[in-house]
Enzyme design. Structure first.
Site, PDB file in Angstrom:
ATOM      1  N   SER A  14      25.383 -21.338   4.338  1.00  0.00           N
ATOM      2  CA  SER A  14      24.406 -20.597   5.136  1.00  0.00           C
ATOM      3  C   SER A  14      24.697 -19.090   4.996  1.00  0.00           C
ATOM      4  O   SER A  14      24.672 -18.574   3.883  1.00  0.00           O
ATOM      5  CB  SER A  14      24.445 -21.079   6.588  1.00  0.00           C
ATOM      6  OG  SER A  14      23.273 -20.733   7.262  1.00  0.00           O
ATOM      7  N   HIS A  35      19.057 -28.300   5.940  1.00  0.00           N
ATOM      8  CA  HIS A  35      20.053 -27.228   5.911  1.00  0.00           C
ATOM      9  C   HIS A  35      21.453 -27.735   6.254  1.00  0.00           C
ATOM     10  O   HIS A  35      22.451 -27.198   5.791  1.00  0.00           O
ATOM     11  CB  HIS A  35      19.641 -26.133   6.897  1.00  0.00           C
ATOM     12  CG  HIS A  35      20.434 -24.871   6.766  1.00  0.00           C
ATOM     13  ND1 HIS A  35      20.473 -24.124   5.615  1.00  0.00           N
ATOM     14  CD2 HIS A  35      21.235 -24.222   7.643  1.00  0.00           C
ATOM     15  CE1 HIS A  35      21.244 -23.066   5.784  1.00  0.00           C
ATOM     16  NE2 HIS A  35      21.729 -23.112   7.015  1.00  0.00           N
ATOM     17  N   ASP A  44      15.197 -28.252   2.755  1.00  0.00           N
ATOM     18  CA  ASP A  44      15.656 -27.294   3.759  1.00  0.00           C
ATOM     19  C   ASP A  44      14.468 -26.501   4.301  1.00  0.00           C
ATOM     20  O   ASP A  44      13.788 -25.797   3.555  1.00  0.00           O
ATOM     21  CB  ASP A  44      16.684 -26.346   3.125  1.00  0.00           C
ATOM     22  CG  ASP A  44      17.468 -25.535   4.151  1.00  0.00           C
ATOM     23  OD1 ASP A  44      16.953 -25.322   5.254  1.00  0.00           O
ATOM     24  OD2 ASP A  44      18.589 -25.112   3.831  1.00  0.00           O
TER      25      ASP A  44
END
Length: 759
Positions: free
Chosen positions: A628, A735, A703
């Site tokens: 991330s 994600h 995602d």
């Protein structure tokens, strides 16, 4: 990304940045945090930890219940517990407070567990809720019944007769259901409208009827869920006379056709995604009365391009507060409006910043006086204030440390209970301060992380405790912290799933170095199993590095399982919380304003300089790994500072901030029209030419948070430059990269990559 990336510290942690002169590395210290809870485990087997075991059942952490609650009457502790053969399938359990006896309260097999709607799937992704069975539940105020949402329908479980009844909610999937404050009604959202079911008659009433298409009633928009931590769009008045709700119009938000790539095909998903600099939803706030369905609209002011992050009723049910946030997030007003006159608002608090204002949930209106508790960073650190409706302000906490959250306001006894970092920044403790101001008392004692759940009617609480050497434990305590009972001691004995591996579990050394501006950067360093000072070891720097996150803590985390695996393979693992991360105050955080990936990378480079000063570190074999924001940091570190990092693993990274949402991105980079150079400098693409070798990227191909396009753009840029790299993309993964099979394959791949690149 705020709340989102904070909640998401999914797979990894630290992160990295570039171009800093480490001549400013003025000090370094290494200390073992407090004592007993960070010592190496004294007992446990010596079985090597295999990747296939990291997330298999039973969970390595042992029994780690979630969804902790105390019944309103304080007689029961309830929680969700995974099954031994499937840690992700949850049943509802209880403990009798008087006897300590534990038993299953409701087996999920009594419910029909089916497929979720797309709306509920997306909502759970925003909430970071994963699993099957019973995932959430709500107590009735009289403690005699429970509301349980499951697969788009609602169940009402009576503890009096033990019956589970399916409520008549009508056709269509139900989301965001809850019991009304007095327990007479159940409210829910269906087909973008708000409904109320009266339990005594089973009568369902539509409180709104214009929802559909771009109009959503009582629902939180994407950025409210993902970035503001607001998962709902409606709020009951305490006396059940009315409901405040948002009406959002998404028609101005860009409609994106997004490809979700699965193993057996491609799903085309239309999503209204508010890219940075583009249109947000139009939001209005209404109050609908139950007796006649009449709606009164709150006048939010002339400026319409705003956010509405919080709404809260006052105890008298005649006044409603809402937080008004400017689009640039440098202004936050707490406003008050009367139900009888929604056209006139009064400002109770005005917060201002030259950078941004962090949101919080620490607003508590008092019942015995015309005052409220409010959290603010106005003095540079997050602290608590007692503010009267007449404007008088009294600061209750102060100092160079931060309050995490208000846990309970006990007006009768005159205490405010809160969690914070007063004792040490790498731990979270429970404290209390007199409501009138005065000395702060520390309630929790054990070194580590304490999260609490208080009872409604008295100051008893559940302590969800964990540390680096103790998987989560849950205990019951009184107002002064005295231990009353274990809910789950979770002792690592010979029957514990962790026991076979615990003898090799490694504890880190904690310390700090100095950033280029002199601020202290906390780190933790894990040495390999069977460490020898005569050897040199390669290093994996695990990074997150983004705002609202802290990795260098005395905390148990399943994300550290892979760290323990790497230690057993002969790697050092290092983590450093760079400037911009949480719990250090605004001076520490605001350094990153208007340019991301600069100060953060510089700080991570300082960390590498420190590592290279250690005689047991192989300074030529250091890799950076993050997911991330950490994936973004991994790219920035490798591209901008290839002389510091030989290799990098980048998971689900944001690569171009123009591809991310308004609320997160503009908070830190401002509007693209006002900071075009900052957006360009914060993107990874100006630095692609600096890449030499040693990159592995991975991304979930479905995602909906950090869109897959972020990675494919990097793939293309590197290919155009003729640069060699590796990529692993996961069909159907979001994600969070959930699923034991996905994670096992991912971590096997990462371990293989690190072995090849660093050894």
């Amino acid at each position: 990304m705020t709340t989102k990336w904070m909640r998401a510290l999914l797979l990894t942690a630290p992160m990295i940045l570039s171009n800093s002169a480490c001549s400013n590395l003025t000090s370094s210290s290494s200390v073992n945090l407090n004592s007993s809870s960070i010592e190496n485990p004294q007992e446990g087997g010596m079985t090597p930890l295999a990747i296939e075991r990291l997330y298999d059942s039973p969970a390595l952490a042992g029994k780690s219940p979630r969804g902790l609650k105390l019944s309103p009457d304080g007689k029961r502790v309830t929680y969700l517990a995974g099954r031994k053969d499937n840690q992700h399938f949850y049943d509802l359990w209880q403990m009798d407070v008087a006897t300590g006896k534990q038993s299953i309260l409701l087996n999920a097999d009594k419910l029909t567990i089916g497929e979720l709607s797309d709306e509920e799937k997306a909502r759970r992704e925003r909430q970071r809720i994963y699993g099957q069975g019973i995932m959430e539940y709500f107590w009735a105020k009289d403690s005699k019944a429970l509301l349980i949402p499951a697969s788009g329908v609602l169940y009402y479980y009576s503890l009096t007769d033990g019956k589970v009844n399916l409520l008549p909610t009508g056709e269509g999937f139900v989301t965001d259901a809850r019991l009304s404050p007095k327990g007479q009604f159940v409210s829910f959202v269906r087909e973008q409208n708000l409904y109320v079911l009266e339990l005594s008659t089973n009568k369902v009433t539509a409180m709104t009827n214009d929802g559909g298409g771009a109009i959503k009633n009582a629902m939180a928009e994407f950025v409210a869920q993902e970035e503001m931590g607001r998962m709902t769009g409606y709020w009951w008045a305490p006396d059940e006379s009315a409901i405040a709700y948002t009406r959002i119009d998404e028609s101005a938000v860009e409609l994106v056709t997004r490809n979700e790539i699965y193993a057996d095909g491609i799903k085309l998903t239309e999503q209204r995604y508010p890219y940075a600099g583009k249109n947000n939803v139009a939001v209005t706030l209404g109050i609908v009365t139950l007796k006649d369905g009449k709606v009164s609209w709150v006048d939010l002011g002339e400026e319409q391009d705003i956010y509405l992050p919080r709404v809260k009723w006052l105890p008298d049910s005649q006044r409603l507060s809402y937080q008004w946030q400017s689009r640039d997030q440098q202004t936050l007003d707490l406003r008050l409006v009367s139900v009888d006159n929604t056209k006139v608002s009064t400002n109770l608090v005005e917060e201002r910043s030259d950078a941004w204002i962090n949101l919080h949930n620490d607003l508590r209106f008092l019942k015995q006086q015309e005052s409220f508790i409010w959290a603010s960073e106005r003095d540079g650190f997050n602290h608590l204030y007692l503010i009267g409706l007449d404007g008088q302000v009294k600061q209750l906490t102060s100092g160079d440390w931060t309050v995490d959250a208000v846990e309970l306001v006990d007006e009768q006894a005159g205490w405010v209970y809160f969690t914070g970092r007063k004792t040490i920044v790498t731990e979270k403790h429970l404290y209390r301060v007199p409501l009138t101001g005065g000395d702060i008392e520390r309630i929790s004692q054990r070194s580590g992380m304490h999260s609490t759940v208080f009872a409604d009617k008295e100051a008893i609480y559940l302590d969800y405790f964990n540390s680096l050497s103790q998987p989560p434990q849950i205990s019951l305590h009184n107002a002064t912290g005295e231990h009353l009972a274990w809910v789950e001691q979770n002792k690592v004995d010979k029957q514990h799933p962790l026991y076979p591996f615990f003898g090799q579990w490694q504890m880190p050394e904690f310390g700090h170095i100095s950033a280029e501006d002199g601020q202290a950067l906390q780190y933790r360093l894990f040495k390999p199993t069977n460490f020898s000072a005569d050897k040199k070891y390669p290093v994996v720097v695990r990074v997150y590095g983004g705002p609202h996150a802290q990795l260098v803590v005395n905390s148990w985390s399943e994300h550290d399982y892979f760290t323990q695996y790497l230690l057993q393979q002969g790697f050092i693992v290092f983590q450093l919380d760079n400037r911009g991360s949480a719990h250090r105050g605004t001076q520490f955080e605001h350094v990153i304003y208007k340019q991301l990936g600069e100060a953060e990378v510089n700080d991570q480079k300082s960390g590498v300089d420190y590592l290279r000063s250690l005689p047991f570190v192989d300074g030529d074999n250091i890799a950076l790994y993050g997911h991330s924001y950490g994936g973004y940091m991994a790219l920035m570190g490798l591209f901008k500072a290839p002389d510091y990092f030989k290799a990098a693993i980048s998971g689900a990274p944001v690569t171009d901030w123009a591809l991310y949402d308004t609320h997160y991105t503009e908070r830190y980079l401002s509007h693209p029209e006002k900071n075009a150079k900052g957006y360009e400098a914060s993107s990874v693409f100006p630095y692609v030419k600096g890449y030499q070798s040693g990159l592995l990227m991975y991304h979930g191909m479905a995602d909906d948070n950090v869109l897959f396009e972020n990675s494919t753009k990097v793939y293309k840029a590197l290919q155009d430059e003729g640069k060699l790299f590796q990529m692993i993309d996961y069909p159907g993964s979001k994600h969070s990269m959930r699923g034991n099979k996905v994670r096992t394959h991912l971590y096997r791949s990462l371990a293989d990559f690190l072995e090849r690149e660093l050894k």
